[in-house]
Design a protein around this motif. Structure first.
Motif, PDB file in Angstrom:
ATOM      1  N   PRO A 155       0.835  -1.211   0.000  1.00  0.00           N
ATOM      2  CA  PRO A 155       0.000   0.000   0.000  1.00  0.00           C
ATOM      3  C   PRO A 155       0.866   1.255   0.000  1.00  0.00           C
ATOM      4  N   GLY A 156       0.443   2.237  -0.763  1.00  0.00           N
ATOM      5  CA  GLY A 156       1.208   3.489  -0.846  1.00  0.00           C
ATOM      6  C   GLY A 156       2.127   3.577  -2.037  1.00  0.00           C
ATOM      7  N   ALA A 157       2.228   2.494  -2.800  1.00  0.00           N
ATOM      8  CA  ALA A 157       3.071   2.521  -4.002  1.00  0.00           C
ATOM      9  C   ALA A 157       2.243   3.072  -5.158  1.00  0.00           C
ATOM     10  N   ASP A 158       2.243   4.378  -5.320  1.00  0.00           N
ATOM     11  CA  ASP A 158       1.525   4.967  -6.443  1.00  0.00           C
ATOM     12  C   ASP A 158       2.258   6.216  -6.921  1.00  0.00           C
ATOM     13  N   LYS A 159       2.030   6.556  -8.161  1.00  0.00           N
ATOM     14  CA  LYS A 159       2.782   7.635  -8.784  1.00  0.00           C
ATOM     15  C   LYS A 159       2.374   9.014  -8.251  1.00  0.00           C
ATOM     16  N   ARG A 160       1.186   9.115  -7.699  1.00  0.00           N
ATOM     17  CA  ARG A 160       0.776  10.393  -7.101  1.00  0.00           C
ATOM     18  C   ARG A 160       1.718  10.776  -5.971  1.00  0.00           C
ATOM     19  N   ARG A 161       2.011   9.850  -5.091  1.00  0.00           N
ATOM     20  CA  ARG A 161       2.886  10.144  -3.958  1.00  0.00           C
ATOM     21  C   ARG A 161       4.279  10.529  -4.420  1.00  0.00           C
ATOM     22  N   ALA A 162       4.749   9.882  -5.482  1.00  0.00           N
ATOM     23  CA  ALA A 162       6.077  10.222  -5.999  1.00  0.00           C
ATOM     24  C   ALA A 162       6.102  11.649  -6.552  1.00  0.00           C
ATOM     25  N   VAL A 163       5.070  12.000  -7.310  1.00  0.00           N
ATOM     26  CA  VAL A 163       4.996  13.364  -7.855  1.00  0.00           C
ATOM     27  C   VAL A 163       4.965  14.381  -6.732  1.00  0.00           C
ATOM     28  N   LEU A 164       4.127  14.158  -5.724  1.00  0.00           N
ATOM     29  CA  LEU A 164       4.030  15.109  -4.616  1.00  0.00           C
ATOM     30  C   LEU A 164       5.346  15.228  -3.864  1.00  0.00           C
ATOM     31  N   ALA A 165       6.067  14.113  -3.723  1.00  0.00           N
ATOM     32  CA  ALA A 165       7.348  14.143  -3.014  1.00  0.00           C
ATOM     33  C   ALA A 165       8.378  14.971  -3.780  1.00  0.00           C
ATOM     34  N   PHE A 166       8.468  14.760  -5.084  1.00  0.00           N
ATOM     35  CA  PHE A 166       9.420  15.551  -5.881  1.00  0.00           C
ATOM     36  C   PHE A 166       9.040  17.032  -5.891  1.00  0.00           C
ATOM     37  N   MET A 167       7.750  17.304  -6.053  1.00  0.00           N
ATOM     38  CA  MET A 167       7.304  18.691  -6.197  1.00  0.00           C
ATOM     39  C   MET A 167       7.386  19.476  -4.889  1.00  0.00           C
ATOM     40  N   ALA A 168       7.629  18.791  -3.775  1.00  0.00           N
ATOM     41  CA  ALA A 168       7.692  19.469  -2.475  1.00  0.00           C
ATOM     42  C   ALA A 168       9.055  20.080  -2.199  1.00  0.00           C
ATOM     43  N   GLU A 169      10.046  19.792  -3.035  1.00  0.00           N
ATOM     44  CA  GLU A 169      11.384  20.313  -2.748  1.00  0.00           C
ATOM     45  C   GLU A 169      12.085  20.778  -4.020  1.00  0.00           C
ATOM     46  N   ALA A 170      13.172  21.531  -3.832  1.00  0.00           N
ATOM     47  CA  ALA A 170      13.948  22.047  -4.958  1.00  0.00           C
ATOM     48  C   ALA A 170      14.537  20.888  -5.755  1.00  0.00           C
ATOM     49  N   PRO A 171      14.678  21.072  -7.067  1.00  0.00           N
ATOM     50  CA  PRO A 171      14.361  22.258  -7.863  1.00  0.00           C
ATOM     51  C   PRO A 171      12.935  22.288  -8.381  1.00  0.00           C
ATOM     52  N   PHE A 172      12.086  21.347  -7.953  1.00  0.00           N
ATOM     53  CA  PHE A 172      10.733  21.241  -8.497  1.00  0.00           C
ATOM     54  C   PHE A 172       9.751  22.213  -7.852  1.00  0.00           C
ATOM     55  N   ALA A 173       9.949  22.534  -6.569  1.00  0.00           N
ATOM     56  CA  ALA A 173       8.969  23.316  -5.811  1.00  0.00           C
ATOM     57  C   ALA A 173       8.652  24.634  -6.500  1.00  0.00           C
ATOM     58  N   GLY A 174       7.353  24.924  -6.620  1.00  0.00           N
ATOM     59  CA  GLY A 174       6.899  26.168  -7.211  1.00  0.00           C
ATOM     60  C   GLY A 174       6.712  26.122  -8.715  1.00  0.00           C
ATOM     61  N   ALA A 175       7.124  25.031  -9.346  1.00  0.00           N
ATOM     62  CA  ALA A 175       6.996  24.911 -10.801  1.00  0.00           C
ATOM     63  C   ALA A 175       5.618  24.338 -11.159  1.00  0.00           C
ATOM     64  N   LEU A 176       5.254  24.462 -12.429  1.00  0.00           N
ATOM     65  CA  LEU A 176       4.014  23.911 -12.944  1.00  0.00           C
ATOM     66  C   LEU A 176       4.266  22.471 -13.378  1.00  0.00           C
ATOM     67  N   PRO A 177       3.648  21.475 -12.726  1.00  0.00           N
ATOM     68  CA  PRO A 177       3.950  20.079 -13.058  1.00  0.00           C
ATOM     69  C   PRO A 177       3.141  19.552 -14.249  1.00  0.00           C
ATOM     70  N   LEU A 178       3.827  18.877 -15.150  1.00  0.00           N
ATOM     71  CA  LEU A 178       3.214  18.165 -16.262  1.00  0.00           C
ATOM     72  C   LEU A 178       3.598  16.700 -16.124  1.00  0.00           C
ATOM     73  N   PHE A 179       2.614  15.840 -16.067  1.00  0.00           N
ATOM     74  CA  PHE A 179       2.893  14.407 -15.991  1.00  0.00           C
ATOM     75  C   PHE A 179       2.494  13.769 -17.310  1.00  0.00           C
ATOM     76  N   ILE A 180       3.428  13.015 -17.919  1.00  0.00           N
ATOM     77  CA  ILE A 180       3.181  12.381 -19.209  1.00  0.00           C
ATOM     78  C   ILE A 180       3.229  10.868 -19.027  1.00  0.00           C
ATOM     79  N   GLY A 181       2.151  10.182 -19.419  1.00  0.00           N
ATOM     80  CA  GLY A 181       2.102   8.732 -19.283  1.00  0.00           C
ATOM     81  C   GLY A 181       1.053   8.136 -20.198  1.00  0.00           C
ATOM     82  N   ASP A 182       1.045   6.809 -20.283  1.00  0.00           N
ATOM     83  CA  ASP A 182       0.144   6.141 -21.219  1.00  0.00           C
ATOM     84  C   ASP A 182      -0.814   5.154 -20.570  1.00  0.00           C
TER      85      ASP A 182
END
Length: 228
Positions: A155-182
């Protein structure tokens, strides 16, 4: 802008087996160059383990999340988050028992999960999913569905959590996130990007119920749009 990318079906074409994908020449270097153009705001978020990903791309100075986002590293190689627990061998063996009775179904053993692939016999989908779901129910695990694959994960293995973790810190924080997948597992990534004011881009054309706002036609379209 921050760009977070799935791997199979997004950056490389899906192959009959996981180890037969065709990775373009010097593709890892091209991804690192894209990361530089984005000032480091690029991450790969894949269902593959990080070890498996490195086997195809080499060791990259690139933020990566593997095993559906449960194992994460920053571009400098440092770990982001806790060390995930492996799936017990006993559970993997029970899952593998299905393949003994269904020769065209194969098992992929991962460090933090295990998957049944039925691409060679799509008619086994219902049985394979039911088998995996019962094991998940008995052992408190989750099933991840994908294109001709079902996987057991913690439980907890999902891509949402990974995106939120990266976006919470530099250099991602404050940027506009685009997720590309199929795939359907990428819907978690689309949702995270949307929650943070960004959006998802679906590869292969929009499907009913997707959270993606835009689409790209295929893997070649992704390469062209990202100038890879």
């Amino acid at each position: 802008m921050a760009i977070l990318l799935d791997f199979d079906g997004t950056l490389v074409e899906i192959a009959p087996t996981n180890d037969t994908i065709a990775v373009p020449e010097r593709f890892g270097e091209r991804l690192v160059d894209l990361s530089r153009r984005l000032d480091g705001r690029l991450a790969l978020v894949t269902g593959r383990s990080l070890e498996d990903l490195a086997g195809h791309l080499g060791q990259l100075a690139l933020a990566c999340a593997g095993s559906h986002g449960i194992e994460r590293i920053r571009a400098d190689g440092s770990r982001l988050g806790d060390v995930p627990a492996p799936i017990p061998t006993s559970i993997v063996e029970v899952l593998a028992g299905f393949t003994a009775q269904h020769p065209l179904v194969t098992i992929e053993r991962k460090a933090f999960g295990a998957a049944l692939h039925f691409r060679a016999d799509p008619g086994q989908e219902e049985a394979a999913v039911a088998h995996a779901a019962e094991i998940a129910r008995q052992h408190g695990l989750e099933c991840k569905r994908g294109k001709c694959v079902v996987e057991l994960v913690h439980p907890g293995a999902d891509k949402r959590r990974a995106v939120l973790a990266f976006m919470a810190e530099a250099p991602f924080a404050g940027a506009l996130p685009l997720f590309i997948g199929d795939d359907v597992t990428d819907e978690d990534g689309f949702r995270a990007a949307e929650e943070l004011g960004g959006f998802g881009i679906l590869v292969g054309g929009l499907r009913r119920g997707t959270r993606a706002r835009f689409c790209l036609p295929d893997v070649k379209g992704v390469h062209h749009w990202l100038e890879l």
